[in-house]
Scaffold this motif. Structure first.
Motif, PDB file in Angstrom:
ATOM      1  N   MET B   1     -42.220  93.493 -78.623  1.00 55.05           N
ATOM      2  CA  MET B   1     -40.941  94.198 -78.801  1.00 55.05           C
ATOM      3  C   MET B   1     -39.775  93.309 -78.394  1.00 55.05           C
ATOM      4  N   GLY B   2     -39.900  92.719 -77.188  1.00 59.31           N
ATOM      5  CA  GLY B   2     -38.845  91.808 -76.728  1.00 59.31           C
ATOM      6  C   GLY B   2     -38.687  90.651 -77.694  1.00 59.31           C
ATOM      7  N   GLY B   3     -39.836  90.180 -78.219  1.00 57.45           N
ATOM      8  CA  GLY B   3     -39.794  89.082 -79.178  1.00 57.45           C
ATOM      9  C   GLY B   3     -39.028  89.473 -80.428  1.00 57.45           C
ATOM     10  N   TYR B   4     -39.259  90.720 -80.862  1.00 58.56           N
ATOM     11  CA  TYR B   4     -38.564  91.173 -82.074  1.00 58.56           C
ATOM     12  C   TYR B   4     -37.053  91.198 -81.863  1.00 58.56           C
ATOM     13  N   ILE B   5     -36.633  91.721 -80.710  1.00 54.84           N
ATOM     14  CA  ILE B   5     -35.196  91.790 -80.437  1.00 54.84           C
ATOM     15  C   ILE B   5     -34.611  90.379 -80.393  1.00 54.84           C
ATOM     16  N   ALA B   6     -35.329  89.465 -79.714  1.00 55.45           N
ATOM     17  CA  ALA B   6     -34.833  88.096 -79.629  1.00 55.45           C
ATOM     18  C   ALA B   6     -34.689  87.490 -81.026  1.00 55.45           C
ATOM     19  N   LYS B   7     -35.696  87.755 -81.876  1.00 54.34           N
ATOM     20  CA  LYS B   7     -35.649  87.206 -83.227  1.00 54.34           C
ATOM     21  C   LYS B   7     -34.442  87.728 -83.984  1.00 54.34           C
ATOM     22  N   ARG B   8     -34.210  89.034 -83.860  1.00 54.82           N
ATOM     23  CA  ARG B   8     -33.077  89.633 -84.571  1.00 54.82           C
ATOM     24  C   ARG B   8     -31.755  89.070 -84.034  1.00 54.82           C
ATOM     25  N   LEU B   9     -31.685  88.881 -82.720  1.00 59.58           N
ATOM     26  CA  LEU B   9     -30.443  88.352 -82.153  1.00 59.58           C
ATOM     27  C   LEU B   9     -30.199  86.927 -82.658  1.00 59.58           C
ATOM     28  N   LEU B  10     -31.264  86.130 -82.706  1.00 57.92           N
ATOM     29  CA  LEU B  10     -31.109  84.765 -83.209  1.00 57.92           C
ATOM     30  C   LEU B  10     -30.622  84.775 -84.657  1.00 57.92           C
ATOM     31  N   SER B  11     -31.196  85.675 -85.449  1.00 58.39           N
ATOM     32  CA  SER B  11     -30.820  85.700 -86.861  1.00 58.39           C
ATOM     33  C   SER B  11     -29.373  86.136 -87.034  1.00 58.39           C
ATOM     34  N   ALA B  12     -28.785  86.720 -85.990  1.00 58.03           N
ATOM     35  CA  ALA B  12     -27.390  87.158 -86.110  1.00 58.03           C
ATOM     36  C   ALA B  12     -26.435  85.977 -86.012  1.00 58.03           C
ATOM     37  N   ILE B  13     -26.905  84.884 -85.398  1.00 56.81           N
ATOM     38  CA  ILE B  13     -25.980  83.769 -85.180  1.00 56.81           C
ATOM     39  C   ILE B  13     -25.390  83.226 -86.491  1.00 56.81           C
ATOM     40  N   PRO B  14     -26.241  82.903 -87.485  1.00 60.48           N
ATOM     41  CA  PRO B  14     -25.635  82.427 -88.739  1.00 60.48           C
ATOM     42  C   PRO B  14     -24.708  83.464 -89.377  1.00 60.48           C
ATOM     43  N   VAL B  15     -25.058  84.745 -89.266  1.00 59.21           N
ATOM     44  CA  VAL B  15     -24.193  85.773 -89.857  1.00 59.21           C
ATOM     45  C   VAL B  15     -22.828  85.762 -89.169  1.00 59.21           C
ATOM     46  N   LEU B  16     -22.839  85.685 -87.843  1.00 60.95           N
ATOM     47  CA  LEU B  16     -21.568  85.662 -87.112  1.00 60.95           C
ATOM     48  C   LEU B  16     -20.758  84.413 -87.486  1.00 60.95           C
ATOM     49  N   MET B  17     -21.445  83.277 -87.596  1.00 62.93           N
ATOM     50  CA  MET B  17     -20.759  82.054 -88.027  1.00 62.93           C
ATOM     51  C   MET B  17     -20.139  82.270 -89.407  1.00 62.93           C
ATOM     52  N   GLY B  18     -20.945  82.852 -90.294  1.00 64.60           N
ATOM     53  CA  GLY B  18     -20.450  83.097 -91.651  1.00 64.60           C
ATOM     54  C   GLY B  18     -19.203  83.956 -91.624  1.00 64.60           C
ATOM     55  N   ILE B  19     -19.210  84.966 -90.767  1.00 64.88           N
ATOM     56  CA  ILE B  19     -18.061  85.859 -90.688  1.00 64.88           C
ATOM     57  C   ILE B  19     -16.804  85.084 -90.277  1.00 64.88           C
ATOM     58  N   THR B  20     -16.965  84.209 -89.273  1.00 62.30           N
ATOM     59  CA  THR B  20     -15.782  83.453 -88.855  1.00 62.30           C
ATOM     60  C   THR B  20     -15.308  82.522 -89.974  1.00 62.30           C
ATOM     61  N   VAL B  21     -16.286  81.914 -90.680  1.00 60.71           N
ATOM     62  CA  VAL B  21     -15.882  81.019 -91.780  1.00 60.71           C
ATOM     63  C   VAL B  21     -15.113  81.798 -92.834  1.00 60.71           C
ATOM     64  N   ILE B  22     -15.634  82.985 -93.181  1.00 59.31           N
ATOM     65  CA  ILE B  22     -14.972  83.768 -94.231  1.00 59.31           C
ATOM     66  C   ILE B  22     -13.552  84.158 -93.793  1.00 59.31           C
ATOM     67  N   VAL B  23     -13.455  84.665 -92.570  1.00 60.10           N
ATOM     68  CA  VAL B  23     -12.122  85.078 -92.101  1.00 60.10           C
ATOM     69  C   VAL B  23     -11.175  83.879 -92.057  1.00 60.10           C
TER      70      VAL B  23
END
Ligand code: SF4
Lengths: 629, 315
Positions: B1-23
């Motif tokens: 379970m903890g592993g799943y959360i960590a994986k999801r959090l890691l996958s958020a990093i590129p999305v957050l980067m993308g958001i800043t690039v778009i803005v």
């Protein structure tokens, strides 16, 4: 196409929505031709006139401008902007989606990553950012709304394109040396165009609402020109003193959006064949019973006595007579086999007994099923529920689909107990583990905490059996419990059932298509064909000397008793559809002994001693053999 | 379970980067010179050049992006010129007000929507089903800002039950009761459309699930109808309802912008609209990035909830 239109028209709400929408669009189109006052000419003397004021049908706004005229011009503008945004979003989104879907690989990957990022925004943030960059204005609002909807189109169209890009005709075009862009233009585009149009029509309402929203915020159309959103936005400051200036544009938006929604629902229903066939209805807690007359209860000391049971399915205008006057009896501790091909009505018969036939479409239209003298068919739901799983239990065919995927198997077993008996949680759990032990599941303790998808098919079926045993029932109805399993597991499960039955003195109704299984387990057998019993008798006698040609064929399909999985493909032909049964013997089209007499009139189930057969020219003369086998 | 959360959090990093690039890219579209916009037309060319240097605007775009990103990671979102205070302070203040509004609305629409959908499915074609279907149709067709205005007219002006606007009364307000009185109308107006959408989806998800074999198994066990619907069926239907809750949360957040304007709610949406009208670009930029990042995090929470519910996707 005409059928499609017909479906929409038949859907009264959709038609109403369509008419409202059509009216609005026509009004918007002819607005410049109407004798309206100029929409932007202010007249401070006539501020805030109420509706029905002389010369102003809907009154005037805070600058004395005629509301009716502004409403119609505003509607025209809102529709135009919403439509334009939809077209722009569709064109750009479709282009992106087609390129991504057609070229695939890295191109696809990069593009779809970008699309996913855009979709990570709540749509309005993106729109606000774009308007912030470009500055307020109707054109800029239009661009913003179109832009935030591009990802939606890109993703949908990509999905469709991927499907088409792998089709033979595209491959052929590639081999023929056609250029990529020609293939896209000539092969792909015509195929995705309908999808684009449908997606556009479903989003256009959104676009109108979103541009109106931006205008409402003061970021869209700028004074003095007004669309519906900015009319509402301007009227807001006078909301309390002069509500009609707000109500007029607001109601118009409501009409437009509702019209689009109604029409859209109608279109969706017409396009979705599942809804059309009425398949998306929920089965009720118990099968509907609509009996015209109830036969007398059967006499004798049977535990379960089914008599003249009739179950039908109403699908559209067709009526399937799945079970047609079927009678069966089971004595305490006895095993009755019910055998037939799929579609013979054997499972529906079993499900009807406990009111578990999906209803709608199923209806029990006649007969009765007595358990210890009480008619299960006519019983009120509350009483029936108390018998279900407690006195009469089921084992279903496919244990993966029949166990709840999200609950641990131990909890599902414990529930089977707790719904009938007031026992504590811990005790029910302990009983569940015991049950798993009884069906010879190793490590029962830890398996109880497993989810169904974590078990093998054989294990799951053992869980299914354990669930049926939970309350030590009198009768178990086992509906092809081994069909989904492979041969060795099948043998184990059958052996387990046989042991349990003998140890506990259970009565079992065993539904199967396999005479091998019947020979191994059952004391008596009833053979069903096209919703009727065609032969019945003690298993040994029927096996040794089948009387009905169909029974003989079924037995001939079994190479050697009790071995392997068998299918009935070796009987030529198919069972008849039960909504259109031939007159006379239903088996006649497949029977090599069929005579003209077979196709005329009802053939009765003719009893002789312990056996009975429904055939004019049986293979064995039962009266000669005395029916004892 | 903890592993799943960590994986999801890691996958958020590129999305957050993308958001800043778009803005950042959208903001780079701005025509004209931000320094002039900030200083107004009275600024001398020297002032403008100096400010440009201060803001780092004389450097190439990629460099500017990374400076901006680096500053944001340290919590420095820049300074709002129209409010003369750090962007992050303003955004945090305003966002908390939006959270109160949107959060309440979200809870409302999730509870009511699922309730209505389940009842509707359980009584398919019955009176309750027809009434709910009609209410849903009306609900999803009425623009939230218009509904809000009509609610003000009726409940605040005509009946005088509730205050017209704002988050707290100007005099003597401030308690929880005061907040709830101010919150009632905007929260309901904001939740109506999402409630309709969720109700609709819940209904069809329930109808889909109720036809499944495991429901028949539950009935064969003798499980009562209420338990079949609220436990067995709803639990399974939640698997397809939860992702929709995530999407609808985005719509609630979006709709909050309108509702905040109508009810004068001091939230981040109203702040953004004001910032756009005063061309306070740093404030817009910071606000959009912040809210979008929160939304991404919320969606991760939705995914985690989904995996808690469905053991089949837990890895
Ligand atoms: S009644 Fe005639 S057609 Fe039917 S099974 Fe007997 S012989 Fe064949």
């Amino acid at each position: 196409m005409t059928k499609f239109l017909f479906l929409i028209v038949r859907n009264r709400l959709a038609a109403a929505g369509g008419i409202v929408l059509l009216l609005v669009v026509v009004l918007a189109l002819v607005t410049p031709l109407l004798p309206l006052q100029p929409p932007n000419v202010t007249d401070t003397a006539d501020r805030f006139l109420g509706p029905l004021a002389p010369g102003h049908l809907l009154g005037t706004d805070h600058l004395g401008r005629d509301l009716l005229s502004r409403l119609l011009w505003g509607t025209r503008l809102s529709l135009a902007v919403g439509f334009a945004a939809a077209v722009i979003a569709a064109v750009i989104g479709a282009a992106i989606g087609i390129v991504a879907g057609y070229f695939g690989g890295r191109t696809d990957n990069v593009i779809m990553r970008g699309v996913d990022m855009l979709m990570a925004f709540p749509y309005i943030l993106l729109a606000l950012a774009i308007v912030a960059a470009l500055g307020p204005g109707l054109m800029n609002a239009l661009i913003a709304v179109a832009a935030v909807n591009v990802p939606f189109f890109a993703r949908n169209i990509r999905g469709i394109t991927v499907g088409i890009a792998n089709k033979e005709f595209v491959e052929a075009a590639k081999l023929a040396g056609m250029g990529h862009w020609r293939i896209i233009g000539l092969e792909i585009l015509p195929n995705v165009l309908p999808v684009i149009v449908i997606a556009m029509s479903t989003t256009i309402g959104w676009m109108i609402l979103e541009t109106a929203g931006l205008s409402f915020l003061g970021l869209g159309s700028q004074p003095p020109v007004a669309d519906l959103g900015s009319m509402l936005g301007e009227a807001r400051s006078a909301l309390i003193t002069n509500p009609h200036t707000s109500v007029v544009p607001g109601v118009m938006i409501l009409f437009i959006v509702m019209g689009i929604n109604l029409l859209g629902d109608g279109v969706r229903d017409a396009l979705d064949p599942r809804l059309r066939s009425g398949a998306l209805t929920r089965p009720m807690a118990a099968t509907t019973v609509r009996r015209e007359s109830v036969p007398e209860a059967a006499t004798g000391e049977s535990l379960l006595a089914v008599r003249d049971l009739e179950t039908r399915f109403h699908v559209g205008k067709r009526i399937f007579r799945a079970v047609n006057k079927v009678s069966l009896t089971v004595a305490p501790g006895e095993c009755l086999g019910v055998i037939g091909e799929s579609g013979s009505g054997k499972s529906v018969t079993a499900l009807s007994v406990m009111g578990l036939v999906a209803s709608p479409p199923g209806v029990i239209t006649g007969g009765r099923a007595d358990y210890r003298g009480a008619d299960l068919v006519g019983m009120p739901y509350r009483k029936l529920r108390r018998l279900r799983g407690d006195r009469i239990a089921y084992i279903f065919q496919d244990p993966l689909a029949t166990l709840h995927p999200l609950y641990r198997v131990g909890d599902q077993l414990a529930e089977a107990i707790t719904v009938h008996h007031a026992v504590g949680r811990a005790e029910a759990q302990a009983r569940a583990v015991e049950l798993l032990n009884d069906v010879r599941i190793p490590n029962a303790e830890s398996r109880a905490r497993a989810y169904p998808h974590e078990l093998s098919g054989g294990m799951r079926q053992r869980v299914g059996i354990a669930m049926a045993l939970a309350n030590a029932p009198d009768i178990i109805i086992a509906d092809e419990p081994t069909t989904a399993l492979d041969v060795t597991v099948q043998a184990q499960i059958l052996a387990l059932l046989e042991d349990l039955r003998r140890a506990r003195g259970l009565a079992v109704v065993f539904i199967t298509h396999d005479f091998g299984v019947v020979g191994q387990l059952c004391d008596r057998v009833s053979v069903m064909y096209a919703g009727r019993v065609v032969e019945e008798g003690p298993t040994d006698a029927v096996l040794a000397a089948p009387a009905h040609p169909y029974t003989r064929r079924l037995i001939a399909c079994v190479p050697e008793l009790g071995q392997g999985r068998r299918k009935l493909h070796s009987i030529p032909g198919l069972p008849p559809p039960v909504d259109n049964l031939p007159e006379g013997c239903a088996f006649a089209p497949r029977c090599d002994k069929a005579q003209d007499a077979c196709r005329r009139g009802e053939i009765p189930l003719d009893p002789t001693g312990a056996r009975a057969v429904r055939c004019l020219y049986p293979e064995e003369d039962l009266s000669v053999r005395g029916g004892t086998g | 379970m903890g592993g799943y959360i960590a994986k999801r959090l890691l996958s958020a990093i590129p999305v957050l980067m993308g958001i800043t690039v778009i803005v950042f890219s959208i903001m780079a579209l701005i025509p004209g010179d931000p320094a002039t916009a900030i200083l107004g037309s009275y600024a001398t060319p020297e002032n403008v050049a100096e400010l440009n240097r201060d803001l780092g605007l004389d450097r190439p775009a990629p460099v500017r992006y990374f400076i901006w990103l680096g500053n944001m990671l340290q919590g420095d979102f820049g300074r709002s010129f129209s409010l003369n205070r750090p962007v992050i302070d303003e955004v945090l203040d305003r966002f908390s007000a939006t959270l109160v509004l949107a959060g309440t609305s979200f809870v409302l629409c999730a509870l009511l929507g699922i309730l209505a959908g389940v009842v509707s499915a359980a009584r398919q074609y019955g009176l309750a089903d027809k009434a709910i279907t009609f209410a849903v149709l009306l609900g999803i067709s009425i623009p939230s800002f218009f509904l809000g205005m009509m609610m003000i007219l009726f409940f605040a002006v005509r009946l005088q039950w509730l205050p017209v606007s704002g988050m707290y009364a100007i005099y003597g307000g401030g308690g929880l009761v005061d907040l709830l009185r101010h919150l009632a109308m905007p929260a309901i107006a904001l939740s109506v459309v999402a409630t309709g959408v969720i109700a609709r989806l819940s209904r069809s998800a329930m109808l889909e699930v109720l036809r499944q074999d495991f429901i028949r198994t539950a009935r064969a066990k003798g499980v009562g109808e209420r338990r079949v619907i609220w436990r067995h069926a709803l639990r399974a239907a939640m698997v397809s309802i939860i992702p929709v809750l995530g999407i609808q949360a985005g719509f609630v957040l979006s709709g909050a912008v309108y509702i905040e304007i109508v009810f004068q709610w001091p939230g981040v949406g109203r702040m953004l609209v004001d910032a756009i009208l005063t061309r306070d670009i740093l404030l817009v930029q910071g606000g959009v990035v912040f809210v979008a990042a929160c939304y991404v995090m919320f969606n991760i929470a939705v995914d985690v909830a989904q995996s808690l519910l469905d053991p089949r996707i837990r890895t």
